[in-house]
Design a protein around this motif. Sequence first.
Motif, PDB file in Angstrom:
ATOM      1  N   MET A   1     -10.357 -20.912  19.119  1.00 11.10           N
ATOM      2  CA  MET A   1     -10.230 -19.484  18.852  1.00 11.10           C
ATOM      3  C   MET A   1      -9.551 -19.288  17.488  1.00 11.10           C
ATOM      4  N   TYR A   2     -10.100 -18.382  16.704  1.00  8.28           N
ATOM      5  CA  TYR A   2      -9.530 -18.089  15.399  1.00  8.28           C
ATOM      6  C   TYR A   2      -8.339 -17.146  15.539  1.00  8.28           C
ATOM      7  N   PRO A   3      -7.250 -17.431  14.843  1.00 10.19           N
ATOM      8  CA  PRO A   3      -6.177 -16.430  14.794  1.00 10.19           C
ATOM      9  C   PRO A   3      -6.603 -15.283  13.871  1.00 10.19           C
ATOM     10  N   PHE A   4      -6.054 -14.132  14.105  1.00 13.40           N
ATOM     11  CA  PHE A   4      -6.326 -12.977  13.258  1.00 13.40           C
ATOM     12  C   PHE A   4      -5.193 -12.820  12.251  1.00 13.40           C
ATOM     13  N   ASN A   5      -5.547 -12.408  11.058  1.00 12.55           N
ATOM     14  CA  ASN A   5      -4.589 -12.161   9.991  1.00 12.55           C
ATOM     15  C   ASN A   5      -4.797 -10.707   9.564  1.00 12.55           C
ATOM     16  N   VAL A   6      -3.853  -9.848   9.907  1.00 20.18           N
ATOM     17  CA  VAL A   6      -3.969  -8.421   9.596  1.00 20.18           C
ATOM     18  C   VAL A   6      -3.281  -8.153   8.264  1.00 20.18           C
ATOM     19  N   ARG A   7      -4.022  -7.530   7.356  1.00 21.87           N
ATOM     20  CA  ARG A   7      -3.546  -7.222   6.012  1.00 21.87           C
ATOM     21  C   ARG A   7      -3.580  -5.709   5.831  1.00 21.87           C
ATOM     22  N   VAL A   8      -2.677  -5.195   4.998  1.00 23.69           N
ATOM     23  CA  VAL A   8      -2.642  -3.757   4.725  1.00 23.69           C
ATOM     24  C   VAL A   8      -2.421  -3.551   3.225  1.00 23.69           C
ATOM     25  N   TYR A   9      -3.223  -2.638   2.653  1.00 21.41           N
ATOM     26  CA  TYR A   9      -3.215  -2.426   1.209  1.00 21.41           C
ATOM     27  C   TYR A   9      -3.158  -0.946   0.873  1.00 21.41           C
ATOM     28  N   GLY A  10      -2.612  -0.640  -0.311  1.00 20.64           N
ATOM     29  CA  GLY A  10      -2.490   0.736  -0.763  1.00 20.64           C
ATOM     30  C   GLY A  10      -3.280   1.000  -2.025  1.00 20.64           C
ATOM     31  N   LEU A  11      -3.938   2.135  -2.042  1.00 19.92           N
ATOM     32  CA  LEU A  11      -4.677   2.587  -3.218  1.00 19.92           C
ATOM     33  C   LEU A  11      -3.846   3.683  -3.874  1.00 19.92           C
ATOM     34  N   LEU A  12      -3.151   3.312  -4.937  1.00 22.31           N
ATOM     35  CA  LEU A  12      -2.285   4.243  -5.662  1.00 22.31           C
ATOM     36  C   LEU A  12      -3.011   4.678  -6.928  1.00 22.31           C
ATOM     37  N   VAL A  13      -3.365   5.963  -6.983  1.00 18.16           N
ATOM     38  CA  VAL A  13      -4.081   6.516  -8.137  1.00 18.16           C
ATOM     39  C   VAL A  13      -3.129   7.444  -8.874  1.00 18.16           C
ATOM     40  N   ASN A  14      -3.020   7.250 -10.194  1.00 19.97           N
ATOM     41  CA  ASN A  14      -2.112   8.084 -10.981  1.00 19.97           C
ATOM     42  C   ASN A  14      -2.806   9.335 -11.520  1.00 19.97           C
ATOM     43  N   GLU A  15      -2.068  10.108 -12.308  1.00 21.06           N
ATOM     44  CA  GLU A  15      -2.573  11.381 -12.839  1.00 21.06           C
ATOM     45  C   GLU A  15      -3.686  11.198 -13.866  1.00 21.06           C
ATOM     46  N   HIS A  16      -3.912   9.955 -14.318  1.00 16.01           N
ATOM     47  CA  HIS A  16      -4.976   9.661 -15.292  1.00 16.01           C
ATOM     48  C   HIS A  16      -6.217   9.099 -14.605  1.00 16.01           C
ATOM     49  N   ASN A  17      -6.246   9.213 -13.272  1.00 18.93           N
ATOM     50  CA  ASN A  17      -7.360   8.713 -12.465  1.00 18.93           C
ATOM     51  C   ASN A  17      -7.508   7.193 -12.603  1.00 18.93           C
ATOM     52  N   GLU A  18      -6.359   6.516 -12.668  1.00 20.18           N
ATOM     53  CA  GLU A  18      -6.311   5.063 -12.723  1.00 20.18           C
ATOM     54  C   GLU A  18      -5.718   4.548 -11.416  1.00 20.18           C
ATOM     55  N   VAL A  19      -6.228   3.421 -10.945  1.00 18.43           N
ATOM     56  CA  VAL A  19      -5.727   2.816  -9.719  1.00 18.43           C
ATOM     57  C   VAL A  19      -4.901   1.582 -10.088  1.00 18.43           C
ATOM     58  N   LEU A  20      -3.810   1.372  -9.357  1.00 20.23           N
ATOM     59  CA  LEU A  20      -2.943   0.223  -9.589  1.00 20.23           C
ATOM     60  C   LEU A  20      -3.554  -1.000  -8.922  1.00 20.23           C
ATOM     61  N   ILE A  21      -3.707  -2.078  -9.693  1.00 15.12           N
ATOM     62  CA  ILE A  21      -4.203  -3.330  -9.137  1.00 15.12           C
ATOM     63  C   ILE A  21      -3.241  -4.454  -9.483  1.00 15.12           C
ATOM     64  N   SER A  22      -3.339  -5.520  -8.713  1.00 14.08           N
ATOM     65  CA  SER A  22      -2.440  -6.655  -8.851  1.00 14.08           C
ATOM     66  C   SER A  22      -3.246  -7.908  -9.161  1.00 14.08           C
ATOM     67  N   ASP A  23      -2.933  -8.545 -10.267  1.00 16.14           N
ATOM     68  CA  ASP A  23      -3.498  -9.852 -10.590  1.00 16.14           C
ATOM     69  C   ASP A  23      -2.519 -10.884 -10.052  1.00 16.14           C
ATOM     70  N   GLU A  24      -3.039 -11.865  -9.331  1.00 18.29           N
ATOM     71  CA  GLU A  24      -2.155 -12.844  -8.701  1.00 18.29           C
ATOM     72  C   GLU A  24      -2.701 -14.255  -8.830  1.00 18.29           C
ATOM     73  N   GLN A  25      -1.789 -15.194  -8.710  1.00 21.34           N
ATOM     74  CA  GLN A  25      -2.153 -16.608  -8.624  1.00 21.34           C
ATOM     75  C   GLN A  25      -1.347 -17.205  -7.496  1.00 21.34           C
ATOM     76  N   GLU A  26      -2.051 -17.827  -6.550  1.00 18.05           N
ATOM     77  CA  GLU A  26      -1.399 -18.430  -5.397  1.00 18.05           C
ATOM     78  C   GLU A  26      -2.291 -19.567  -4.891  1.00 18.05           C
ATOM     79  N   TYR A  27      -1.686 -20.667  -4.483  1.00 14.07           N
ATOM     80  CA  TYR A  27      -2.445 -21.841  -4.014  1.00 14.07           C
ATOM     81  C   TYR A  27      -3.456 -22.306  -5.059  1.00 14.07           C
ATOM     82  N   GLY A  28      -3.137 -22.100  -6.333  1.00 13.56           N
ATOM     83  CA  GLY A  28      -4.031 -22.520  -7.400  1.00 13.56           C
ATOM     84  C   GLY A  28      -5.242 -21.625  -7.603  1.00 13.56           C
ATOM     85  N   ILE A  29      -5.288 -20.499  -6.907  1.00  8.78           N
ATOM     86  CA  ILE A  29      -6.414 -19.570  -7.008  1.00  8.78           C
ATOM     87  C   ILE A  29      -5.938 -18.290  -7.689  1.00  8.78           C
ATOM     88  N   ARG A  30      -6.703 -17.827  -8.677  1.00  9.06           N
ATOM     89  CA  ARG A  30      -6.418 -16.543  -9.328  1.00  9.06           C
ATOM     90  C   ARG A  30      -7.312 -15.477  -8.722  1.00  9.06           C
TER      91      ARG A  30
END
Length: 146
Positions: free
Chosen positions: A1-30
Amino acid sequence: MYPFNVRVYGLLVNEHNEVLISDEQEYGIRFTKFPGGGLEAGEGLVDGLKREFMEECNLKVEITNHFYTTDFFVKSAFNDSQIISVYYKVKNMEPVNLIIKTKVFDFDGEGDVLQAFRWVKLEELKLDDFLFPTDQQVVKLLLNNI
């Protein structure tokens, strides 16, 4: 049986109609994603998202409405779990005080886990900029809502 991994994310849009995004590197993956992360045991979605924004962005947010929940099978890129992701639109309760980058993967420092933030105009979002299929689905929905 597979375990479930529940993730939650936010879409933050500013007054210039831009959304905040995150560039990440973890486990050698960008990868690029929206701010947020894994739900902790005993935590609700809203509390988890607020905690993630405090941890990642040092920012208090208010959830304004549900945007999307994964509706197809997604296997984790990092282990054998099944990913279930929930996305909310959020608004900041205080000024955003982050170092904002303009180039992709423009990390400060070195290490195993790296993160940098960018504002991207909604109309300039591209599916190919996001590695994970659920984020790509959210980008499609965001582009359809412009």
